[in-house]
Scaffold this motif. Structure first.
Motif, mmCIF file in Angstrom:
data_model
loop_
_atom_site.group_PDB
_atom_site.id
_atom_site.type_symbol
_atom_site.label_atom_id
_atom_site.label_comp_id
_atom_site.label_asym_id
_atom_site.label_seq_id
_atom_site.Cartn_x
_atom_site.Cartn_y
_atom_site.Cartn_z
ATOM 1 N N MET A 17 0.997 -1.255 0.194
ATOM 2 C CA MET A 17 0.162 0.039 -0.202
ATOM 3 C C MET A 17 0.678 1.305 -0.025
ATOM 4 S SD MET A 17 -3.343 1.077 0.417
ATOM 5 C CE MET A 17 -3.962 -0.236 0.783
ATOM 6 N N LEU A 18 2.033 1.396 0.818
ATOM 7 C CA LEU A 18 2.814 2.285 0.723
ATOM 8 C C LEU A 18 3.439 2.631 -0.559
ATOM 9 C CD1 LEU A 18 4.486 2.127 4.357
ATOM 10 C CD2 LEU A 18 2.802 3.970 3.601
ATOM 11 N N GLU A 19 3.812 1.652 -1.138
ATOM 12 C CA GLU A 19 4.467 1.729 -2.466
ATOM 13 C C GLU A 19 3.170 2.568 -3.444
ATOM 14 O OE1 GLU A 19 7.427 1.263 -3.584
ATOM 15 O OE2 GLU A 19 8.353 0.253 -1.853
ATOM 16 N N LEU A 20 2.204 1.995 -3.428
ATOM 17 C CA LEU A 20 1.116 2.521 -4.204
ATOM 18 C C LEU A 20 0.739 3.859 -3.921
ATOM 19 C CD1 LEU A 20 -0.737 1.744 -6.563
ATOM 20 C CD2 LEU A 20 -2.403 1.008 -4.888
ATOM 21 N N ILE A 21 0.708 4.371 -2.741
ATOM 22 C CA ILE A 21 0.391 5.605 -2.268
ATOM 23 C C ILE A 21 1.302 6.578 -2.903
ATOM 24 C CG2 ILE A 21 0.279 7.193 -0.242
ATOM 25 C CD1 ILE A 21 -1.095 4.995 1.355
ATOM 26 N N HIS A 22 2.571 6.219 -2.983
ATOM 27 C CA HIS A 22 3.603 7.250 -3.475
ATOM 28 C C HIS A 22 3.811 7.077 -4.900
ATOM 29 C CE1 HIS A 22 4.313 7.101 0.943
ATOM 30 N NE2 HIS A 22 4.325 8.667 0.752
ATOM 31 N N ALA A 23 3.119 6.265 -5.571
ATOM 32 C CA ALA A 23 3.438 6.125 -7.103
ATOM 33 C C ALA A 23 2.913 7.626 -7.818
ATOM 34 C CB ALA A 23 2.531 4.966 -7.638
ATOM 35 N N ALA A 24 3.625 7.746 -8.705
ATOM 36 C CA ALA A 24 3.306 8.855 -9.555
ATOM 37 C C ALA A 24 3.468 8.523 -10.896
ATOM 38 C CB ALA A 24 4.353 9.965 -9.295
ATOM 39 N N VAL A 25 2.817 9.262 -12.080
ATOM 40 C CA VAL A 25 2.863 8.836 -13.391
ATOM 41 C C VAL A 25 3.589 10.164 -14.274
ATOM 42 C CG1 VAL A 25 1.323 8.719 -15.585
ATOM 43 C CG2 VAL A 25 0.556 7.641 -13.346
ATOM 44 N N TYR A 26 4.592 9.421 -14.841
ATOM 45 C CA TYR A 26 5.396 10.666 -15.616
ATOM 46 C C TYR A 26 5.546 10.357 -17.394
ATOM 47 C CZ TYR A 26 7.756 11.634 -10.950
ATOM 48 O OH TYR A 26 7.998 11.972 -9.856
ATOM 49 N N LYS A 27 5.032 11.311 -17.955
ATOM 50 C CA LYS A 27 4.861 11.427 -19.369
ATOM 51 C C LYS A 27 6.554 11.794 -19.745
ATOM 52 C CE LYS A 27 2.999 13.172 -23.558
ATOM 53 N NZ LYS A 27 2.173 13.971 -24.164
ATOM 54 N N VAL A 28 7.114 10.969 -20.234
ATOM 55 C CA VAL A 28 8.483 10.865 -20.634
ATOM 56 C C VAL A 28 8.588 12.276 -21.684
ATOM 57 C CG1 VAL A 28 10.558 10.209 -21.961
ATOM 58 C CG2 VAL A 28 9.532 8.955 -20.196
ATOM 59 N N GLN A 52 10.419 6.860 -8.213
ATOM 60 C CA GLN A 52 10.310 5.860 -7.092
ATOM 61 C C GLN A 52 9.536 4.656 -7.430
ATOM 62 O OE1 GLN A 52 8.066 7.305 -3.639
ATOM 63 N NE2 GLN A 52 8.750 9.430 -3.774
ATOM 64 N N VAL A 53 9.900 3.514 -6.872
ATOM 65 C CA VAL A 53 9.264 2.378 -7.100
ATOM 66 C C VAL A 53 7.704 2.421 -6.930
ATOM 67 C CG1 VAL A 53 8.944 -0.004 -6.305
ATOM 68 C CG2 VAL A 53 11.504 0.904 -6.241
ATOM 69 N N GLY A 54 7.308 1.819 -8.186
ATOM 70 C CA GLY A 54 5.770 2.030 -8.500
ATOM 71 C C GLY A 54 5.456 3.168 -9.364
ATOM 72 N N ASP A 55 6.124 4.041 -9.524
ATOM 73 C CA ASP A 55 5.960 5.062 -10.485
ATOM 74 C C ASP A 55 5.743 4.364 -11.914
ATOM 75 O OD1 ASP A 55 6.218 6.913 -8.534
ATOM 76 O OD2 ASP A 55 8.192 7.761 -9.361
ATOM 77 N N VAL A 56 4.890 5.099 -12.795
ATOM 78 C CA VAL A 56 4.768 4.662 -14.194
ATOM 79 C C VAL A 56 5.089 5.781 -14.701
ATOM 80 C CG1 VAL A 56 2.677 4.280 -15.694
ATOM 81 C CG2 VAL A 56 2.389 3.820 -13.255
ATOM 82 N N LYS A 98 9.577 -1.034 -11.127
ATOM 83 C CA LYS A 98 9.518 -2.025 -9.801
ATOM 84 C C LYS A 98 10.820 -2.325 -9.177
ATOM 85 C CE LYS A 98 6.174 -4.635 -12.612
ATOM 86 N NZ LYS A 98 5.661 -5.927 -13.386
ATOM 87 N N THR A 99 12.069 -1.914 -9.496
ATOM 88 C CA THR A 99 13.102 -1.849 -8.684
ATOM 89 C C THR A 99 13.897 -0.579 -8.811
ATOM 90 O OG1 THR A 99 14.517 -2.325 -10.669
ATOM 91 C CG2 THR A 99 13.548 -4.300 -9.525
ATOM 92 N N ARG A 100 14.546 -0.401 -7.490
ATOM 93 C CA ARG A 100 15.344 0.725 -7.353
ATOM 94 C C ARG A 100 16.709 0.585 -8.000
ATOM 95 N NH1 ARG A 100 12.500 0.081 -2.566
ATOM 96 N NH2 ARG A 100 11.606 1.835 -1.713
#
Length: 178
Positions: A17-28, A52-56, A98-100
């Motif tokens: 949940m913590l990973e998902l909460i901090h996820a962000a979406v970036y358009k390259v 961060q891990v979980g970002d899209v 998915k990885t650092r």
């Protein structure tokens, strides 16, 4: 033993949940997208972000003229297209980090990588501080307009899942203690 299993399951769920909460979406490339036109500096673009891990990571491009290849560091440096780890060709590719570590991408169309259509997405360990090169402006480059995004440089799921996650945690904690 059942109590231990519940506690482990709860901790695992909280971590996810913590990973998902901090996820962000970036358009390259932000509004320019993934392209060779418009003089986009993808090195500068990525240097202004804290991944961060979980970002899209979203690559938007014209699929007739571009693609996205995930490659090793050596392949990235040499613009070697011979054996990519993955190839994306839809024109609207979403990749969840998915990885650092460093994640290297470039366009595999001949000549595109050599003229700068490549990006290093560096996901730092939590104890590392992002260092911004002195040539990069201190103000982040605005990101793509993603439905529901805030004024920050990325769409955050924190506002969507923060309250729900807290409520789920409290309910699970109460059930665990009963």
């Amino acid at each position: 033993m059942a109590l231990v299993k519940r506690a482990v399951a709860l901790l695992t769920a909280m971590t996810l949940m913590l990973e998902l909460i901090h996820a962000a979406v970036y358009k390259v490339g932000d509004s320019a997208g993934w392209t060779t036109s418009g003089n986009v500096d993808y090195k500068q673009w990525s240097a202004t972000k804290t991944f961060q891990v979980g970002d899209v990571i979203i690559f938007e491009y014209n699929a007739q003229f571009h693609n996205v290849m995930r490659v090793t560091h050596a392949m990235y440096r040499a613009c070697n297209t011979s054996a990519p780890l993955a190839t994306y060709t839809t024109g609207n590719d979403s990749i969840t980090i998915k990885t650092r570590r460093h994640h290297f991408f470039f366009c595999g169309v001949p000549g595109h990588c050599q003229i700068g259509q490549k990006v290093d997405i560096n996901v730092l360990r939590s104890n590392q501080m992002a260092q911004t090169p002195s040539s990069v402006p201190s103000t982040p480059v605005p990101s793509a307009k993603v439905p529901g995004s805030s004024t920050s440089n990325a769409f955050s799921l924190k506002s969507l899942f923060g309250s729900i996650g807290l409520a789920m945690f409290l309910i699970n904690l109460e059930a665990l203690l009963c």
